[in-house]
Design a protein around this motif. Structure first.
Motif, short mmCIF file in Angstrom:
data_model
loop_
_atom_site.label_atom_id
_atom_site.label_comp_id
_atom_site.label_asym_id
_atom_site.label_seq_id
_atom_site.Cartn_x
_atom_site.Cartn_y
_atom_site.Cartn_z
N ILE A 132 0.77 -1.15 -0.28
CA ILE A 132 0.46 0.23 -0.23
C ILE A 132 0.83 1.08 0.35
CG2 ILE A 132 -1.00 1.49 1.51
CD1 ILE A 132 -3.06 -1.89 2.63
N SER A 133 2.12 1.42 0.70
CA SER A 133 2.80 2.40 1.34
C SER A 133 3.20 2.97 -0.46
CB SER A 133 3.73 2.04 2.14
OG SER A 133 4.79 2.59 1.93
N GLU A 134 4.10 1.59 -0.82
CA GLU A 134 4.79 1.84 -2.44
C GLU A 134 4.14 2.01 -3.17
OE1 GLU A 134 6.26 -1.86 -3.23
OE2 GLU A 134 7.56 -2.20 -1.84
N LYS A 135 2.30 1.94 -3.50
CA LYS A 135 1.54 2.16 -3.99
C LYS A 135 1.08 3.82 -4.20
CE LYS A 135 -3.47 1.64 -6.06
NZ LYS A 135 -3.48 2.77 -6.29
N LEU A 136 1.25 4.15 -2.85
CA LEU A 136 0.92 5.55 -2.48
C LEU A 136 1.75 6.78 -2.91
CD1 LEU A 136 -0.36 5.75 1.19
CD2 LEU A 136 -1.84 6.24 -0.50
N LYS A 137 2.97 5.88 -3.01
CA LYS A 137 4.17 6.72 -3.10
C LYS A 137 4.24 6.69 -4.77
CE LYS A 137 6.94 6.29 0.79
NZ LYS A 137 8.58 5.60 1.63
N ASP A 138 4.44 5.71 -5.96
CA ASP A 138 3.56 6.15 -6.52
C ASP A 138 2.93 7.52 -6.50
OD1 ASP A 138 6.01 4.22 -7.31
OD2 ASP A 138 4.50 1.89 -7.59
N ASP A 139 1.88 6.89 -6.60
CA ASP A 139 0.64 7.64 -6.71
C ASP A 139 0.92 9.23 -6.69
OD1 ASP A 139 -1.23 5.54 -7.27
OD2 ASP A 139 -1.99 5.76 -5.33
N LEU A 140 1.86 9.60 -5.58
CA LEU A 140 2.32 10.29 -4.65
C LEU A 140 2.97 11.45 -6.29
CD1 LEU A 140 1.50 12.75 -2.80
CD2 LEU A 140 3.40 11.51 -1.96
N LEU A 141 4.08 10.74 -6.49
CA LEU A 141 5.08 10.56 -7.37
C LEU A 141 4.13 11.47 -8.56
CD1 LEU A 141 8.07 8.74 -7.25
CD2 LEU A 141 7.98 10.56 -7.26
N ARG A 142 3.27 10.72 -9.41
CA ARG A 142 2.35 10.69 -10.58
C ARG A 142 1.42 12.27 -10.17
NH1 ARG A 142 0.74 5.62 -10.81
NH2 ARG A 142 -1.13 5.97 -9.55
N GLU A 143 1.17 12.34 -9.03
CA GLU A 143 0.63 13.72 -8.81
C GLU A 143 1.56 14.78 -8.42
OE1 GLU A 143 -2.33 14.39 -8.71
OE2 GLU A 143 -3.61 12.30 -8.78
N LYS A 144 2.66 14.55 -8.31
CA LYS A 144 3.84 15.82 -8.26
C LYS A 144 3.63 16.09 -9.54
CE LYS A 144 5.79 15.85 -3.72
NZ LYS A 144 6.04 15.11 -2.86
N ALA A 145 3.90 15.41 -10.53
CA ALA A 145 5.01 15.29 -11.49
C ALA A 145 3.41 16.16 -12.73
CB ALA A 145 4.31 14.17 -12.98
N ILE A 146 2.36 15.90 -12.46
CA ILE A 146 1.15 16.09 -12.73
C ILE A 146 1.48 18.30 -12.39
CG2 ILE A 146 -1.38 16.69 -12.95
CD1 ILE A 146 -1.73 13.57 -12.32
N LEU A 147 1.27 17.94 -11.44
CA LEU A 147 1.06 19.65 -10.47
C LEU A 147 2.25 20.44 -10.78
CD1 LEU A 147 0.25 20.98 -8.14
CD2 LEU A 147 0.96 20.02 -6.59
N LEU A 148 3.54 20.23 -11.11
CA LEU A 148 4.52 20.51 -11.35
C LEU A 148 4.00 20.80 -12.82
CD1 LEU A 148 7.85 21.44 -10.90
CD2 LEU A 148 7.83 19.94 -12.26
N GLN A 149 4.12 20.28 -14.05
CA GLN A 149 3.17 20.14 -15.00
C GLN A 149 2.58 21.70 -15.27
OE1 GLN A 149 1.49 17.77 -17.88
NE2 GLN A 149 2.90 17.97 -19.02
N GLU A 150 1.15 21.66 -14.17
CA GLU A 150 0.37 22.46 -14.63
C GLU A 150 0.80 23.55 -14.05
OE1 GLU A 150 -2.43 22.24 -15.15
OE2 GLU A 150 -3.17 24.42 -14.84
N LEU A 151 1.12 23.80 -12.80
CA LEU A 151 2.73 25.25 -12.24
C LEU A 151 3.32 25.44 -13.23
CD1 LEU A 151 3.98 24.21 -9.21
CD2 LEU A 151 3.06 26.16 -9.70
N GLN A 152 3.44 25.15 -14.20
CA GLN A 152 5.17 25.24 -15.56
C GLN A 152 3.90 26.76 -16.41
OE1 GLN A 152 6.94 22.16 -15.73
NE2 GLN A 152 8.69 22.76 -15.00
N HIS A 153 3.32 25.65 -16.36
CA HIS A 153 1.58 26.61 -18.18
C HIS A 153 0.92 27.59 -16.81
CE1 HIS A 153 1.68 23.43 -20.70
NE2 HIS A 153 0.71 21.80 -20.11
N ARG A 154 0.75 27.54 -15.92
CA ARG A 154 0.52 28.47 -15.27
C ARG A 154 1.18 29.79 -15.36
NH1 ARG A 154 -4.05 30.04 -15.32
NH2 ARG A 154 -5.24 27.60 -14.84
N VAL A 155 3.04 29.60 -14.32
CA VAL A 155 3.60 30.24 -15.08
C VAL A 155 4.14 30.88 -16.18
CG1 VAL A 155 5.71 30.60 -13.84
CG2 VAL A 155 5.13 29.62 -12.50
N ALA A 156 4.00 29.98 -17.01
CA ALA A 156 4.04 30.43 -18.16
C ALA A 156 3.08 31.71 -19.06
CB ALA A 156 4.54 29.81 -19.31
N ASN A 157 2.14 30.97 -19.15
CA ASN A 157 0.77 31.86 -18.71
C ASN A 157 0.55 32.89 -18.66
OD1 ASN A 157 -2.26 32.26 -18.40
ND2 ASN A 157 -1.79 31.24 -20.06
#
Lengths: 339, 58
Positions: A132-157
């Motif tokens: 469960i912990s491994e899956k959560l960490k994987d999920d978290l990493l994926r979510e962070k990547a999505i968040l970072l991409q959104e932040l970059q889009h927003r900053v560029a905008n």
């Protein structure tokens, strides 16, 4: 079986029982028919099985029948017959009304030199929480990547909006000088916005300088060159990639040097070109901006440096590079050299 | 790029993930992600309300 073998088997059984009894991990001792000879307290605690109803019962009959797993039985029988051993076999323990547990099973046959007296040691590790912990960490990493991409889009905008506001201001003001300053500011913002776009497209946080400088110069050219037959802006860059922070500095240097050349090297609609070049060799690199304009004035040493020059010198210092200004005949070449 | 409402939905999703998370360190990171999504929602709302200024003609 002779007497000596029988005594040895009994001694080995006693030893195995002692090991099972003292084990802190869930461990079972089974016979060749997969009946339980002994179970550790940890086994009974972990899987909520009555210790009084363990010894002598078939493994498949333990608890509420959740251990009646044909694949596990098949593997254990193969282990008992000596043709296999179980290492790291993962299974789901399904119990009615309870959360499934993920188990890792290991099993070994104890060699008693007696075909009628087979013993199997089975150890079980409950890895449910770890999985469960491994899956959560994987999920978290994926979510962070999505968040970072959104932040970059927003900053560029946001940067794009700032650049638009500055450009709008530049078109409205009457003063030629103020218009120039607003355009310069717009180009500086666009330099960062372009880098931000490159960074958003990059997976490892590195920026491909060829694409970056090409986009950057296209943006500067679009806002500052009205006649592309009169002036051209060309970029030649090898396949260098750099970290984002270094790219920001290099992009700002290119912006300042190109703006400077556009403003001063081609008076009275003089024809010419500006060449931006970057190449690296290991850690050494050279960035140069060359124009084919009127060249430096004879008294350039006495000229008061502007904001652009200050920015270039500060950024070069930050990059541990030196600034070299030379006559290119025709024009001027400014090189930023890092050795 | 997501709208303000979509960013808020992501923030709620991260908060729900944090709530069901039993590992304290991971829970904090989901909560941190939720805060960042809310900040992005605020920025998105500002941009949606104002929008980029139109380029003047001519």
């Amino acid at each position: 079986m002779d007497t000596r073998t029988s005594v040895l088997a009994e001694a080995a059984d006693s030893l195995a029982l002692a090991v099972i009894a003292s084990s802190n991990a869930p461990v079972l001792l089974l016979d060749g028919g997969l009946d339980v000879v002994a179970a550790s307290d940890s086994f009974c605690d972990t899987f909520e099985i009555d210790p009084e109803r363990v010894a002598g019962r078939p493994l498949s009959a333990l608890g509420g029948g959740e251990w009646n797993v044909p694949q596990l039985a098949s593997l254990l029988k193969a282990t008992a017959s000596g043709v296999a051993s179980i290492e790291g076999y993962e299974m789901d323990l399904k119990r009615a009304g309870k959360v499934n547990r993920c188990l890792v099973v290991n099993a070994r046959k104890l060699d008693y030199f007696d075909a009628d007296n087979v013993r199997l040691v089975v150890s079980l590790a409950d890895v449910t929480d770890a999985r469960i912990s491994e899956k959560l960490k994987d999920d978290l990493l994926r979510e962070k990547a999505i968040l970072l991409q959104e932040l970059q889009h927003r900053v560029a905008n946001s940067l794009q909006i700032i650049a638009s506001v500055l450009m709008q201001g530049a078109k409205k003001v009457r003063s030629q000088q103020a218009r120039g300053h607003l355009r310069d500011a717009r180009n500086r913002v666009m330099s960062i916005a372009t880098m931000q776009r490159q960074l958003a497209a990059s997976r490892l946080g590195d920026v491909a300088l060829g694409e970056y400088f090409t986009d950057l110069c296209a943006s500067i050219g679009a806002s500052m060159i009205s006649d592309h037959d009169q002036l051209s802006l060309k970029v030649t860059v090898d396949d260098s990639v750099t970290k984002a922070d270094i790219s920001v500095s290099l992009g700002l240097i290119v912006t300042e040097l190109v703006i400077n050349a556009l403003k001063h090297a081609f008076p009275r609609h003089r024809k010419g070109k500006i060449l931006v070049d970057y190449r690296s060799d290991g850690k050494a690199w050279t960035l140069s901006v060359r124009d084919t304009g009127i060249g430096m004035p004879a008294d350039h040493a006495d000229a008061k440096p502007g904001l652009g020059t200050g920015i270039v010198e500060a950024l070069a210092k930050q990059l541990n590079a030196i600034v070299d200004v030379a006559a290119a005949k025709p024009g001027t070449m400014v090189s930023i050299v890092h050795k | 790029m997501r709208t303000a409402i979509e960013c808020l939905a992501k923030a709620s999703e991260m908060e729900a993930r944090a709530a069901e998370c039993t590992l304290p360190a991971t829970r904090m990171q989901f909560l941190d992600a939720a805060i960042r999504w809310r900040d992005l929602a605020r920025r998105a709302l500002l941009q949606e309300q104002g929008g980029p200024p139109p380029e003047p003609e001519g």
